[in-house]
Design a protein around this motif. Structure first.
Motif, PDB file in Angstrom:
ATOM      1  N   GLN A  21      11.771   8.258   0.131  1.00 19.13           N
ATOM      2  CA  GLN A  21      11.597   8.645  -1.226  1.00 19.13           C
ATOM      3  C   GLN A  21      10.419   9.464  -1.443  1.00 19.13           C
ATOM      4  OE1 GLN A  21      11.593   5.049  -3.761  1.00 19.13           O
ATOM      5  NE2 GLN A  21      12.768   3.945  -2.363  1.00 19.13           N
ATOM      6  N   ILE A  22       9.544   9.225  -0.928  1.00 16.37           N
ATOM      7  CA  ILE A  22       8.390  10.065  -1.041  1.00 16.37           C
ATOM      8  C   ILE A  22       8.689  11.610  -0.745  1.00 16.37           C
ATOM      9  CG2 ILE A  22       6.057  10.809  -0.013  1.00 16.37           C
ATOM     10  CD1 ILE A  22       5.648   7.805   0.450  1.00 16.37           C
ATOM     11  N   GLU A  23       9.257  11.741   0.666  1.00 18.34           N
ATOM     12  CA  GLU A  23       9.788  13.066   1.109  1.00 18.34           C
ATOM     13  C   GLU A  23      10.772  13.570  -0.024  1.00 18.34           C
ATOM     14  OE1 GLU A  23       9.674  12.391   5.876  1.00 18.34           O
ATOM     15  OE2 GLU A  23      11.273  11.883   4.585  1.00 18.34           O
ATOM     16  N   ALA A  24      11.468  12.810  -0.573  1.00 14.86           N
ATOM     17  CA  ALA A  24      12.176  13.568  -1.769  1.00 14.86           C
ATOM     18  C   ALA A  24      11.858  14.056  -2.912  1.00 14.86           C
ATOM     19  CB  ALA A  24      13.533  12.314  -2.186  1.00 14.86           C
TER      20      ALA A  24
ATOM     21  N   ASP B 127       0.939   2.346 -13.384  1.00 13.41           N
ATOM     22  CA  ASP B 127       1.125   3.827 -13.619  1.00 13.41           C
ATOM     23  C   ASP B 127      -0.286   4.567 -13.398  1.00 13.41           C
ATOM     24  OD1 ASP B 127       1.348   6.373 -14.743  1.00 13.41           O
ATOM     25  OD2 ASP B 127       1.606   5.635 -16.969  1.00 13.41           O
ATOM     26  N   PRO B 128      -0.285   5.256 -12.320  1.00  8.66           N
ATOM     27  CA  PRO B 128      -1.750   5.709 -11.845  1.00  8.66           C
ATOM     28  C   PRO B 128      -2.013   6.995 -12.457  1.00  8.66           C
ATOM     29  CG  PRO B 128      -0.027   6.368 -10.095  1.00  8.66           C
ATOM     30  CD  PRO B 128       0.668   5.444 -11.279  1.00  8.66           C
ATOM     31  N   CYS B 129      -1.172   7.515 -13.774  1.00 11.85           N
ATOM     32  CA  CYS B 129      -1.258   8.913 -14.194  1.00 11.85           C
ATOM     33  C   CYS B 129      -2.580   8.952 -14.788  1.00 11.85           C
ATOM     34  CB  CYS B 129      -0.138   9.160 -15.100  1.00 11.85           C
ATOM     35  SG  CYS B 129       1.524   9.394 -14.374  1.00 11.85           S
TER      36      CYS B 129
ATOM     37  N   GLN C 178       0.817  -1.135   0.014  1.00  7.93           N
ATOM     38  CA  GLN C 178      -0.048  -0.036  -0.152  1.00  7.93           C
ATOM     39  C   GLN C 178       0.823   1.243  -0.076  1.00  7.93           C
ATOM     40  OE1 GLN C 178      -2.246   0.450   3.333  1.00  7.93           O
ATOM     41  NE2 GLN C 178      -3.706   2.140   2.672  1.00  7.93           N
ATOM     42  N   LEU C 179       2.038   1.142   0.800  1.00 10.20           N
ATOM     43  CA  LEU C 179       2.915   2.248   0.642  1.00 10.20           C
ATOM     44  C   LEU C 179       3.589   2.594  -0.636  1.00 10.20           C
ATOM     45  CD1 LEU C 179       4.198   4.425   2.509  1.00 10.20           C
ATOM     46  CD2 LEU C 179       6.009   2.916   3.288  1.00 10.20           C
ATOM     47  N   GLN C 180       3.737   1.530  -1.477  1.00 11.64           N
ATOM     48  CA  GLN C 180       4.391   1.575  -2.697  1.00 11.64           C
ATOM     49  C   GLN C 180       3.363   2.065  -3.674  1.00 11.64           C
ATOM     50  OE1 GLN C 180       5.136  -2.721  -3.488  1.00 11.64           O
ATOM     51  NE2 GLN C 180       7.275  -2.384  -3.179  1.00 11.64           N
ATOM     52  N   GLN C 181       1.903   1.846  -3.494  1.00 10.98           N
ATOM     53  CA  GLN C 181       1.234   2.432  -4.352  1.00 10.98           C
ATOM     54  C   GLN C 181       0.888   3.990  -3.847  1.00 10.98           C
ATOM     55  OE1 GLN C 181      -3.254   0.852  -4.192  1.00 10.98           O
ATOM     56  NE2 GLN C 181      -3.424   2.983  -3.234  1.00 10.98           N
ATOM     57  N   THR C 182       1.251   4.525  -2.546  1.00  5.30           N
ATOM     58  CA  THR C 182       0.871   5.718  -2.233  1.00  5.30           C
ATOM     59  C   THR C 182       2.198   6.480  -3.131  1.00  5.30           C
ATOM     60  OG1 THR C 182       0.134   5.356  -0.081  1.00  5.30           O
ATOM     61  CG2 THR C 182       1.406   7.363  -0.477  1.00  5.30           C
ATOM     62  N   TYR C 183       3.639   5.935  -3.017  1.00  9.88           N
ATOM     63  CA  TYR C 183       4.720   6.731  -3.831  1.00  9.88           C
ATOM     64  C   TYR C 183       4.593   6.592  -5.240  1.00  9.88           C
ATOM     65  CZ  TYR C 183       9.228   6.665  -5.826  1.00  9.88           C
ATOM     66  OH  TYR C 183      10.423   7.229  -6.664  1.00  9.88           O
ATOM     67  N   LEU C 184       3.819   5.508  -5.844  1.00  7.93           N
ATOM     68  CA  LEU C 184       3.379   5.815  -7.187  1.00  7.93           C
ATOM     69  C   LEU C 184       2.503   6.872  -7.438  1.00  7.93           C
ATOM     70  CD1 LEU C 184       2.968   2.218  -8.099  1.00  7.93           C
ATOM     71  CD2 LEU C 184       5.051   3.439  -8.735  1.00  7.93           C
ATOM     72  N   LEU C 185       1.564   7.331  -6.545  1.00  6.34           N
ATOM     73  CA  LEU C 185       0.606   8.281  -6.810  1.00  6.34           C
ATOM     74  C   LEU C 185       1.362   9.578  -6.499  1.00  6.34           C
ATOM     75  CD1 LEU C 185      -2.621   7.015  -4.937  1.00  6.34           C
ATOM     76  CD2 LEU C 185      -2.651   7.806  -7.273  1.00  6.34           C
ATOM     77  N   ILE C 186       2.006   9.724  -5.456  1.00  9.85           N
ATOM     78  CA  ILE C 186       2.646  10.920  -5.110  1.00  9.85           C
ATOM     79  C   ILE C 186       3.736  11.234  -6.395  1.00  9.85           C
ATOM     80  CG2 ILE C 186       4.044  12.255  -3.640  1.00  9.85           C
ATOM     81  CD1 ILE C 186       1.168  11.426  -2.623  1.00  9.85           C
ATOM     82  N   GLN C 187       4.396  10.413  -6.891  1.00 11.14           N
ATOM     83  CA  GLN C 187       5.362  10.553  -7.981  1.00 11.14           C
ATOM     84  C   GLN C 187       4.367  10.998  -9.176  1.00 11.14           C
ATOM     85  OE1 GLN C 187       7.276   7.068  -9.656  1.00 11.14           O
ATOM     86  NE2 GLN C 187       9.040   7.968  -9.572  1.00 11.14           N
TER      87      GLN C 187
END
Length: 341
Positions: free
Chosen positions: A54-57, A311-313, A16-25
């Protein structure tokens, strides 16, 4: 004027955290200013810390981390206090939209502040009134009250309603060792799992469990409750024996691994998910630790892979367009890309 979003997620596991990272990216790629609030008990684990870094970065906005209190009385008092704290923050933050993945505190704070709320995640799907599963309607109504929203988007495996989308699942590099099986049954006793697996000496079992020490005994290779290592071992196994945990199932399906599920009967979500997977023919099920079920499972040759998008774009572009009542085009396009086989 650029869209300003607050994304809040109650994190259950690494997937779920990986999904969050993909969305924020993707928010950053589309120049959406996105603050992030992450809560949950698992955020202090090393793999979670790496992803949070990575999310913070990405520097799309601020990133706040908080750990969930354990005692109910403290949790209730803290939730009320957090709602009013968030409201005072929201007044000056000028958010156009608050997106919540099962984070009730943020959802209520935004609602009471007059900010549009979008509920996003698996919980939206399993609490949907059109879900093809009978029973427990009061539970679903209660869950919807806990996370109030103006718009709801659910993730699930079948398009049973217009606001249901396929899950967003990271891509994995996989192989297949024919006699390797991953076992992740954290709610079962370790001795009971050991007794079950010893009956199949020709299979190498990688058993993940919170009570296990890292060691190998015969054909059973014990590992602690390490979700990152779990995903690593899943990449090279033939099959996975697990509870009906949505994120773990999604990873296994994306990797093309056979699934044997033992859903936790007291958890409605797991009962629902296991039932739907059986109807789809994507998994086998056992109701107790059953030698015959495992034997049949180990004999399965064919594998089902599901091409969930990483890809959540498409979703982010729809959010950025701010036409949140117009869901049909997003729904149709998202499901056209899904392939099974």
């Amino acid at each position: 004027m650029a869209l300003k979003v607050l994304y809040a997620a109650k994190i259950i596991d690494l997937a779920q955290l990986q999904q969050t990272y993909l969305l924020i990216q993707c928010f950053k790629t589309h120049q959406v200013d996105a603050d992030v609030i992450l809560s949950g008990d698992n955020l202090s684990k090393p793999a979670s810390k790496q992803l949070i870094a990575q999310i913070e970065a990405l520097k799309t906005g601020s990133c706040f981390i908080r750990h969930k209190p354990t005692r109910f009385t403290k949790t209730f008092r803290q939730k009320v206090a957090d709602i009013f704290t968030n409201r005072s923050h929201f007044k000056g933050a000028n958010y156009n939209l608050v997106i919540t993945d099962n984070e009730s505190i943020v959802a209520w704070s935004a609602k009471l502040s007059g900010i549009p709320v979008m509920a996003l995640g698996h919980h939206v799907a399993v609490n949907h009134h059109q879900l093809p599963f009978d029973g427990a309607n009061l539970t679903r109504i209660w869950q919807q009250w806990l996370v109030p929203a103006d718009y709801r988007l659910g993730f699930h495996w079948i398009p049973f309603a217009q606001n249901i989308l396929p899950p967003i699942v990271p891509s994995y590099h996989t192989t297949c060792i024919k006699n390797k099986v991953v076992v992740y049954l954290p709610s079962e006793s370790l001795p009971a799992i050991k007794n079950l697996l010893e009956s199949f000496p020709n299979t190498e079992f990688y058993c993940f469990h919170p009570a296990a020490d890292t060691k190998s005994v015969g054909n059973i290779h014990y590992r602690g409750d390490d979700h990152e290592q779990l995903l690593q071992d899943m990449k090279s196994c033939k099959g996975v024996i697990t509870h009906a945990q949505f994120e773990v199932i999604n990873a296994a399906l994306k990797m093309g691994k056979n699934l044997l599920l033992k859903p936790l009967e007291h958890e409605l979500v797991q009962t629902i998910d296991a039932s739907l997977l059986i109807k789809l023919g994507w998994a086998k099920q056992m109701h107790y630790l059953n030698d015959n079920a495992v034997e049949d499972f180990l004999e399965i040759d064919g594998q089902t892979s599901v091409s969930f998008s990483s890809d959540p774009c498409l979703l982010v572009e729809w959010i950025k367009a701010e036409k949140w009542h117009e869901i049909n085009a997003l729904h149709d396009t998202a499901w056209k890309t899904l392939k099974v086989g």
